[in-house]
Write a protein that holds these residues in place. Structure first.
Motif, short mmCIF file in Angstrom:
data_model
loop_
_atom_site.label_atom_id
_atom_site.label_comp_id
_atom_site.label_asym_id
_atom_site.label_seq_id
_atom_site.Cartn_x
_atom_site.Cartn_y
_atom_site.Cartn_z
N VAL A 85 -7.51 -0.98 -9.12
CA VAL A 85 -6.67 -1.32 -7.97
C VAL A 85 -7.55 -2.02 -6.95
CG1 VAL A 85 -5.17 -0.45 -6.13
CG2 VAL A 85 -5.22 0.72 -8.35
N ASP A 86 -7.16 -3.22 -6.56
CA ASP A 86 -7.88 -3.98 -5.55
C ASP A 86 -7.02 -4.15 -4.31
OD1 ASP A 86 -10.39 -5.00 -6.95
OD2 ASP A 86 -8.85 -5.70 -8.35
N ASP A 87 -7.68 -4.23 -3.16
CA ASP A 87 -6.99 -4.59 -1.92
C ASP A 87 -6.84 -6.10 -1.89
OD1 ASP A 87 -6.79 -1.97 -0.80
OD2 ASP A 87 -8.92 -2.09 -0.29
N LYS A 108 -1.76 -4.22 -2.52
CA LYS A 108 -2.56 -3.69 -3.62
C LYS A 108 -2.30 -4.54 -4.86
CE LYS A 108 -4.20 -0.04 -1.50
NZ LYS A 108 -5.60 0.02 -1.14
N SER A 122 0.82 -1.21 0.00
CA SER A 122 0.00 0.00 0.00
C SER A 122 0.86 1.26 0.00
CB SER A 122 -0.93 0.01 1.21
OG SER A 122 -1.84 -1.06 1.14
N TRP A 126 2.20 1.91 -3.49
CA TRP A 126 1.17 2.46 -4.37
C TRP A 126 0.92 3.93 -4.04
CZ3 TRP A 126 -0.38 2.62 -8.87
CH2 TRP A 126 -1.64 3.10 -9.25
#
Length: 119
Positions: free
Chosen positions: A101-103, A62, A15, A18
């Motif tokens: 963007v995905d967690d 991410k 994270s 990003w």
């Protein structure tokens, strides 16, 4: 060598990485990318193995989705892990090319939970 079946490639990063990329407008890669001279990406088929091998135990990651078309001229598909072709970007990644963007979190079993369409 290109892999014409993959239209989207994936990059996993922290994270904090990003957030820095968003601030800079580009992702330069992790230290191992910089040392190798390219940014490592995964395909949908290799994503789970990449997470298990290189991100075991890391939470709050991410997952970037990047279409191949706009970066195709700087992308090389090169063999790794038993000859499997992996996309390598020989350039920085402009954040404008990231379409989603995905967690990615660790599940209770310690395995990363991918978005449903990638499981």
């Amino acid at each position: 060598m290109t892999n014409t079946t993959d239209t989207t490639i994936y990059r996993v990063l922290g994270s904090d990485e990003w957030a820095q990329a968003l601030s800079d407008g580009q992702y330069d890669g992790a230290p191992h990318d910089i040392a190798d001279g390219f940014i490592h990406f995964s395909t949908g088929d290799t994503l789970a193995a990449t997470l298990a091998l290189h991100y075991a135990g890391r939470d709050h990651l991410k997952l970037l989705r990047v279409p191949v078309a706009p970066i195709a001229d700087k992308l090389k598909w090169e063999p790794a892990r038993g000859g499997t072709l992996f996309p390598h970007l020989y350039d920085v990644l402009s954040v404008e090319y990231v379409t989603r963007v995905d967690d990615v979190r660790l599940g209770d079993d310690g395995v990363h939970v991918l978005p449903e369409e990638l499981r």
